[in-house]
Design an enzyme around this catalytic site. Structure first.
Site, PDB file in Angstrom:
ATOM      1  N   LYS A   1      12.435  11.199   9.982  1.00 43.70           N
ATOM      2  CA  LYS A   1      11.845  11.519  11.286  1.00 43.70           C
ATOM      3  C   LYS A   1      12.922  11.936  12.300  1.00 43.70           C
ATOM      4  O   LYS A   1      14.123  11.688  12.095  1.00 43.70           O
ATOM      5  CB  LYS A   1      11.046  10.306  11.781  1.00 43.70           C
ATOM      6  CG  LYS A   1       9.856   9.949  10.858  1.00 43.70           C
ATOM      7  CD  LYS A   1       9.015   8.808  11.431  1.00 43.70           C
ATOM      8  CE  LYS A   1       7.847   8.479  10.528  1.00 43.70           C
ATOM      9  NZ  LYS A   1       6.950   7.453  11.127  1.00 43.70           N
TER      10      LYS A   1
ATOM     11  N   TYR B   1      -1.114  13.619  10.201  1.00 46.05           N
ATOM     12  CA  TYR B   1      -1.474  12.247  10.592  1.00 46.05           C
ATOM     13  C   TYR B   1      -2.952  12.113  10.951  1.00 46.05           C
ATOM     14  O   TYR B   1      -3.308  11.181  11.686  1.00 46.05           O
ATOM     15  CB  TYR B   1      -0.593  11.800  11.761  1.00 46.05           C
ATOM     16  CG  TYR B   1       0.790  11.333  11.348  1.00 46.05           C
ATOM     17  CD1 TYR B   1       0.963  10.225  10.506  1.00 46.05           C
ATOM     18  CD2 TYR B   1       1.939  11.978  11.808  1.00 46.05           C
ATOM     19  CE1 TYR B   1       2.226   9.780  10.144  1.00 46.05           C
ATOM     20  CE2 TYR B   1       3.211  11.529  11.447  1.00 46.05           C
ATOM     21  CZ  TYR B   1       3.347  10.432  10.622  1.00 46.05           C
ATOM     22  OH  TYR B   1       4.589   9.985  10.272  1.00 46.05           O
TER      23      TYR B   1
ATOM     24  N   PHE C   1      -1.937   5.222  19.489  1.00 41.00           N
ATOM     25  CA  PHE C   1      -0.583   5.803  19.496  1.00 41.00           C
ATOM     26  C   PHE C   1      -0.540   7.230  18.945  1.00 41.00           C
ATOM     27  O   PHE C   1       0.530   7.802  18.788  1.00 41.00           O
ATOM     28  CB  PHE C   1       0.389   4.901  18.712  1.00 41.00           C
ATOM     29  CG  PHE C   1      -0.029   4.628  17.287  1.00 41.00           C
ATOM     30  CD1 PHE C   1       0.192   5.550  16.278  1.00 41.00           C
ATOM     31  CD2 PHE C   1      -0.644   3.423  16.952  1.00 41.00           C
ATOM     32  CE1 PHE C   1      -0.188   5.293  14.970  1.00 41.00           C
ATOM     33  CE2 PHE C   1      -1.040   3.153  15.647  1.00 41.00           C
ATOM     34  CZ  PHE C   1      -0.804   4.101  14.649  1.00 41.00           C
TER      35      PHE C   1
ATOM     36  N   ARG D   1       8.448   2.659  -0.337  1.00 40.25           N
ATOM     37  CA  ARG D   1       7.942   1.779   0.721  1.00 40.25           C
ATOM     38  C   ARG D   1       8.838   0.540   0.861  1.00 40.25           C
ATOM     39  O   ARG D   1       9.093   0.058   1.967  1.00 40.25           O
ATOM     40  CB  ARG D   1       6.494   1.340   0.437  1.00 40.25           C
ATOM     41  CG  ARG D   1       5.459   2.459   0.393  1.00 40.25           C
ATOM     42  CD  ARG D   1       5.101   3.041   1.727  1.00 40.25           C
ATOM     43  NE  ARG D   1       4.594   2.090   2.675  1.00 40.25           N
ATOM     44  CZ  ARG D   1       3.995   2.433   3.833  1.00 40.25           C
ATOM     45  NH1 ARG D   1       3.834   3.707   4.163  1.00 40.25           N
ATOM     46  NH2 ARG D   1       3.577   1.520   4.660  1.00 40.25           N
TER      47      ARG D   1
ATOM     48  N   THR E   1       6.748  -1.250   8.916  1.00 36.48           N
ATOM     49  CA  THR E   1       6.536  -0.217   9.949  1.00 36.48           C
ATOM     50  C   THR E   1       7.314  -0.541  11.229  1.00 36.48           C
ATOM     51  O   THR E   1       7.980   0.323  11.801  1.00 36.48           O
ATOM     52  CB  THR E   1       5.023  -0.109  10.282  1.00 36.48           C
ATOM     53  OG1 THR E   1       4.308   0.101   9.061  1.00 36.48           O
ATOM     54  CG2 THR E   1       4.748   1.018  11.247  1.00 36.48           C
TER      55      THR E   1
ATOM     56  N   ARG F   1      14.442   1.077   7.784  1.00 34.22           N
ATOM     57  CA  ARG F   1      13.964   0.856   9.158  1.00 34.22           C
ATOM     58  C   ARG F   1      14.760  -0.232   9.866  1.00 34.22           C
ATOM     59  O   ARG F   1      15.026  -0.131  11.075  1.00 34.22           O
ATOM     60  CB  ARG F   1      12.465   0.567   9.130  1.00 34.22           C
ATOM     61  CG  ARG F   1      11.668   1.870   8.900  1.00 34.22           C
ATOM     62  CD  ARG F   1      10.251   1.629   8.503  1.00 34.22           C
ATOM     63  NE  ARG F   1       9.419   2.827   8.658  1.00 34.22           N
ATOM     64  CZ  ARG F   1       8.163   2.907   8.218  1.00 34.22           C
ATOM     65  NH1 ARG F   1       7.591   1.875   7.623  1.00 34.22           N
ATOM     66  NH2 ARG F   1       7.465   4.011   8.381  1.00 34.22           N
TER      67      ARG F   1
ATOM     68  N   ASN G   1      10.562   5.218  13.931  1.00 38.69           N
ATOM     69  CA  ASN G   1      10.973   4.321  12.850  1.00 38.69           C
ATOM     70  C   ASN G   1      11.551   5.028  11.628  1.00 38.69           C
ATOM     71  O   ASN G   1      11.435   4.553  10.508  1.00 38.69           O
ATOM     72  CB  ASN G   1       9.810   3.380  12.482  1.00 38.69           C
ATOM     73  CG  ASN G   1       8.607   4.143  11.951  1.00 38.69           C
ATOM     74  OD1 ASN G   1       8.627   5.355  11.874  1.00 38.69           O
ATOM     75  ND2 ASN G   1       7.579   3.421  11.561  1.00 38.69           N
TER      76      ASN G   1
ATOM     77  N   HIS H   1       8.944   8.350   7.044  1.00 42.14           N
ATOM     78  CA  HIS H   1       7.558   8.256   6.544  1.00 42.14           C
ATOM     79  C   HIS H   1       7.620   8.128   5.031  1.00 42.14           C
ATOM     80  O   HIS H   1       8.487   8.731   4.388  1.00 42.14           O
ATOM     81  CB  HIS H   1       6.763   9.519   6.896  1.00 42.14           C
ATOM     82  CG  HIS H   1       5.477   9.595   6.124  1.00 42.14           C
ATOM     83  ND1 HIS H   1       4.337   8.952   6.539  1.00 42.14           N
ATOM     84  CD2 HIS H   1       5.170  10.167   4.924  1.00 42.14           C
ATOM     85  CE1 HIS H   1       3.380   9.150   5.642  1.00 42.14           C
ATOM     86  NE2 HIS H   1       3.858   9.888   4.651  1.00 42.14           N
TER      87      HIS H   1
ATOM     88  N   GLU I   1      -0.247  14.623   0.448  1.00 43.31           N
ATOM     89  CA  GLU I   1       0.845  14.906   1.384  1.00 43.31           C
ATOM     90  C   GLU I   1       1.845  15.913   0.808  1.00 43.31           C
ATOM     91  O   GLU I   1       2.363  16.757   1.540  1.00 43.31           O
ATOM     92  CB  GLU I   1       1.556  13.593   1.745  1.00 43.31           C
ATOM     93  CG  GLU I   1       0.665  12.659   2.566  1.00 43.31           C
ATOM     94  CD  GLU I   1       1.310  11.317   2.874  1.00 43.31           C
ATOM     95  OE1 GLU I   1       0.659  10.512   3.556  1.00 43.31           O
ATOM     96  OE2 GLU I   1       2.455  11.058   2.438  1.00 43.31           O
TER      97      GLU I   1
HETATM   98  P1  ADP Z   1       3.674   3.480   8.012  1.00 47.79           P
HETATM   99  O1  ADP Z   1       4.479   4.678   8.476  1.00 47.79           O
HETATM  100  O2  ADP Z   1       4.528   2.263   7.777  1.00 47.79           O
HETATM  101  O3  ADP Z   1       2.780   3.807   6.847  1.00 47.79           O
HETATM  102  P2  ADP Z   1       1.262   3.602   9.686  1.00 47.79           P
HETATM  103  O4  ADP Z   1       0.701   4.525   8.637  1.00 47.79           O
HETATM  104  O5  ADP Z   1       0.452   2.423  10.080  1.00 47.79           O
HETATM  105  O6  ADP Z   1       2.711   3.068   9.246  1.00 47.79           O
HETATM  106  O7  ADP Z   1       1.566   4.423  11.005  1.00 47.79           O
HETATM  107  C1  ADP Z   1       2.073   5.751  10.954  1.00 47.79           C
HETATM  108  C2  ADP Z   1       3.177   5.885  11.979  1.00 47.79           C
HETATM  109  O8  ADP Z   1       2.638   5.755  13.293  1.00 47.79           O
HETATM  110  C3  ADP Z   1       4.269   4.814  11.916  1.00 47.79           C
HETATM  111  O9  ADP Z   1       5.253   5.051  10.931  1.00 47.79           O
HETATM  112  C4  ADP Z   1       4.851   4.887  13.323  1.00 47.79           C
HETATM  113  O10 ADP Z   1       5.721   6.011  13.487  1.00 47.79           O
HETATM  114  C5  ADP Z   1       3.589   5.138  14.150  1.00 47.79           C
HETATM  115  N1  ADP Z   1       3.043   3.867  14.651  1.00 47.79           N
HETATM  116  C6  ADP Z   1       2.393   2.921  13.919  1.00 47.79           C
HETATM  117  N2  ADP Z   1       2.020   1.866  14.686  1.00 47.79           N
HETATM  118  C7  ADP Z   1       2.452   2.165  15.945  1.00 47.79           C
HETATM  119  C8  ADP Z   1       2.381   1.492  17.211  1.00 47.79           C
HETATM  120  N3  ADP Z   1       1.809   0.279  17.311  1.00 47.79           N
HETATM  121  N4  ADP Z   1       2.933   2.083  18.289  1.00 47.79           N
HETATM  122  C9  ADP Z   1       3.524   3.323  18.188  1.00 47.79           C
HETATM  123  N5  ADP Z   1       3.618   4.015  17.037  1.00 47.79           N
HETATM  124  C10 ADP Z   1       3.101   3.446  15.921  1.00 47.79           C
HETATM  125 MG    MG Z   2       1.156   5.152   6.713  1.00 53.74          MG
END
Ligand code: ADP
Ligand code: MG
Length: 142
Positions: free
Chosen positions: A11, A51, A59, A87, A93, A104, A114, A117, A128
């Protein structure tokens, strides 16, 4: 063990911080191989489409703004149990909850910014990968 492919994105916070090499190093040291790669700045439309499952989350707007704020490194990673392995290497996350030594924990700035992805299942990975790459762009490494 099953050979799999997964989608990884480094990212904008981590391309900006010059951590592309450090992150790829973690993948390679842990048995994941790059089988496709693109460096790009995503359009708003492309980031929103990627997304789309998070469209109703509070968010979503912030996430799209962040993901289009700078370049990203988009990769297909291949290896044994690549989806779960990636993962595990990424960590939780929210970096505050990520295990020591994970990407992370090492490089993320916040739950939003973070660093990486990673696909959450083999089915998501297939969708994807097809979203960013043509079939012929992906080279089998095993
Ligand atoms: P992951 O990337 O671990 O699979 P998610 O699919 O739940 O997590 O979320 C996608 C992305 O959205 C996260 O990697 C992060 O960049 C963002 N995100 C998730 N939760 C939050 C939050 N509470 N506030 C801001 N951004 C968030
Ligand atoms: Mg995800």
């Amino acid at each position: 063990m099953a050979n799999e492919k997964t989608l990884s994105i480094i990212k904008p916070n981590s391309t900006l911080d010059n951590n592309i090499g450090n992150i790829i190093s973690i993948f390679e040291k842990n048995g994941l191989r790059i089988s496709a790669a693109r460096f790009a700045k995503l359009s708003k439309e492309k980031a929103e489409g990627f997304y789309i499952e998070h469209k109703e989350r509070p968010f979503f707007g912030e996430l799209v703004t962040f993901m289009t704020s700078g370049p990203v490194m988009i990769m297909v990673l291949e290896g044994d149990n690549a989806v779960a392995k990636n993962r595990e290497l990424m960590g939780a996350t929210n970096p505050a909850n990520a295990a020591p030594g994970t990407i992370r924990k090492l490089y993320a700035k916040s739950v939003g910014e973070n660093s990486v992805h990673g696909s959450d299942s083999v089915t998501s990975a297939e969708r994807e990968i097809a979203y960013f790459f043509e079939k012929n762009d992906v080279v089998n490494r095993f």
